[in-house]
Design an enzyme around this catalytic site. Sequence first.
Site, short mmCIF file in Angstrom:
data_model
loop_
_atom_site.label_atom_id
_atom_site.label_comp_id
_atom_site.label_asym_id
_atom_site.label_seq_id
_atom_site.Cartn_x
_atom_site.Cartn_y
_atom_site.Cartn_z
N ARG A 79 1.45 -0.86 0.01
CA ARG A 79 -0.18 -0.35 0.28
C ARG A 79 1.33 0.90 0.05
NH1 ARG A 79 -1.55 1.09 6.19
NH2 ARG A 79 0.63 -0.63 6.77
N ASP A 125 11.19 -7.11 8.01
CA ASP A 125 10.96 -5.52 7.30
C ASP A 125 10.79 -4.69 7.32
OD1 ASP A 125 8.53 -7.39 8.16
OD2 ASP A 125 7.63 -6.18 7.26
P1 AMP Z 1 3.04 -3.18 8.07
O1 AMP Z 1 2.35 -3.68 8.97
O2 AMP Z 1 2.57 -1.29 7.94
O3 AMP Z 1 4.90 -3.11 8.41
O4 AMP Z 1 3.33 -3.76 6.80
C1 AMP Z 1 3.22 -5.06 6.65
C2 AMP Z 1 3.32 -5.93 5.09
O5 AMP Z 1 1.85 -5.69 4.94
C3 AMP Z 1 3.60 -4.81 4.22
O6 AMP Z 1 4.26 -5.70 3.32
C4 AMP Z 1 2.43 -3.64 3.71
O7 AMP Z 1 2.39 -3.92 2.27
C5 AMP Z 1 1.37 -4.73 4.20
N1 AMP Z 1 0.22 -4.02 4.49
C6 AMP Z 1 -0.03 -2.92 5.28
N2 AMP Z 1 -1.35 -3.09 5.81
C7 AMP Z 1 -2.07 -3.29 3.66
C8 AMP Z 1 -3.37 -2.60 3.49
N3 AMP Z 1 -3.89 -1.83 3.93
N4 AMP Z 1 -3.22 -3.35 1.55
C9 AMP Z 1 -2.20 -3.85 1.74
N5 AMP Z 1 -1.37 -4.22 2.02
C10 AMP Z 1 -1.04 -3.88 3.24
MG MG Z 2 6.72 -2.09 7.49
#
Ligand code: AMP
Ligand code: MG
Length: 492
Positions: free
Chosen positions: A92, A252
């Site tokens: 996203r 990540d």
């Molecule tokens: P984060 O929790 O932000 O570190 O994200 C972990 C993974 O989940 C990453 O690959 C993000 O791109 C994906 N991700 C988190 N929220 C969304 C969303 N609303 N739509 C698509 N991918 C998401």
């Molecule tokens: Mg992240």
Amino acid sequence: MSIPAFDFDNSYARELEGFYVPWKGAEVPAPRMIRFNHALADELGLDGKALDTDAGAAILAGHQAPEGAEPLAMAYAGHQFGGFSPQLGDGRALLLGEVIDRQGKRRDIHLKGSGRTPFSRGGDGKAVLGPVLREYIIGEAMHALGVPTTRALAAVATGEEVMRQDGPEPGAVLARVASSHLRVGTFQFFAARGETERLRQLADYAIARHYPDLAGQPDRYLGLLKAVRDRQAALIVKWMLIGFVHGVMNTDNMTISGETIDYGPCAFIDGYDPATVFSSIDQHGRYAYGNQPKIAQWNLARLAETLLDLINPDDSDDAVRQAGEVINGFPLSYERAWIAGMRTKLGLVRDEPGDMELAVGLLAVLETQNADFTRVFRSLSRAASGEVSETRPLFANPAGFDVWLPLWQARLAREDTPAEERIAAMNRVNPVYIPRNHMVEAALASATKGDLKPFERLVEVLADPFTEREGLEVFALGAPSDFGQYTTYCGT
Ligand code: AMP
Ligand code: MG
């Protein structure tokens, strides 16, 4: 009105084909600027006047690509709560492009919440206003607190309703700036696929961008591991010394640059307790405040695994041994930086062997009393001169503090910094204002209802966390007792 223009120089797109997917942001109904960071725009050499407009909002929402942009979604993998996901990536988010800032440093401009990408899996690719403003507040506060971090360039409302657990919420995009978006997970993506040549390309790119002194050296991949280890050790120390809990230290979410990234369920401790966890999904306390150094080392071991073939392609036992030595050196690197930071917090300049015990002794007292970490340390600059009327009441039972105080005062007597100078030095590292959880929540609740004033005020106060100002007393206090147990959510 001038058209917002960027002078992009996109090294990632140019040099790392195959490491990303060229992509465009989603169109949104009504992009509108919520908050634009003019100081940061200046630092980046951007035209803030042109960007803090509807046309700028359209660009920073990902709705419209600016001239010359080659936006892309980066591939990465990651260990999430210990389990490996071979394919995460920007689900996203988009890298809008890179610019060279006024100091000659390369910076990424990245949009978070700009719509679905090939990495979205089941997600909607969106972000909502509360978490976007949360990342804005905390990222900017961390910067002002002297912690390496991604920055917030702008928060843009999209005019769209986005469905979340508790119903529809206002959609938003965060435009953020980083010295790069290379993550431990970026290396893991290619290592998991056995793509050694791509890994080498990635490692050389990371070296050129973040550790140029290592470029061309025969042992540069081991050098990279060591350099990332030391930057991460220094970073986690900074977190610990201001009471910051990241909350999702997945691989990540750990950068190669050593900047804090991805503010999700993060928060600051009030009362000192190493077991503090805020995130609703961290049920086993994996990412608790006191676990952060250990987790950083664990994450670095995952980075080390990806580099083994580069460290010694001919002898894997030797590669494991060399990389293992680097990873085993983490606690020492961490401890050195920690005690150096603690000394400054305690007003000490000299290096004495008993200092570790002294610092740990204070933390033990704080812990038994669940005393407010930030307030106690801030009050110490006065306590150093015997003025303890501010510090003692911060302990429900000050007996432990009363035992510790003369030990510290005896130690201070062996320093020769003049009192005034010591007070100033301590106040430069012990903040008065941190993003207090209850203040952040109140600001976000108002913003979601359309009143941005408390958010703006909070951002303004936190931009100068070390200077005590009249009229801002409420920003220096811990949560009122009826605020209760604080829980944060990943629902970004
Ligand atoms: P984060 O929790 O932000 O570190 O994200 C972990 C993974 O989940 C990453 O690959 C993000 O791109 C994906 N991700 C988190 N929220 C969304 C969303 N609303 N739509 C698509 N991918 C998401
Ligand atoms: Mg992240």
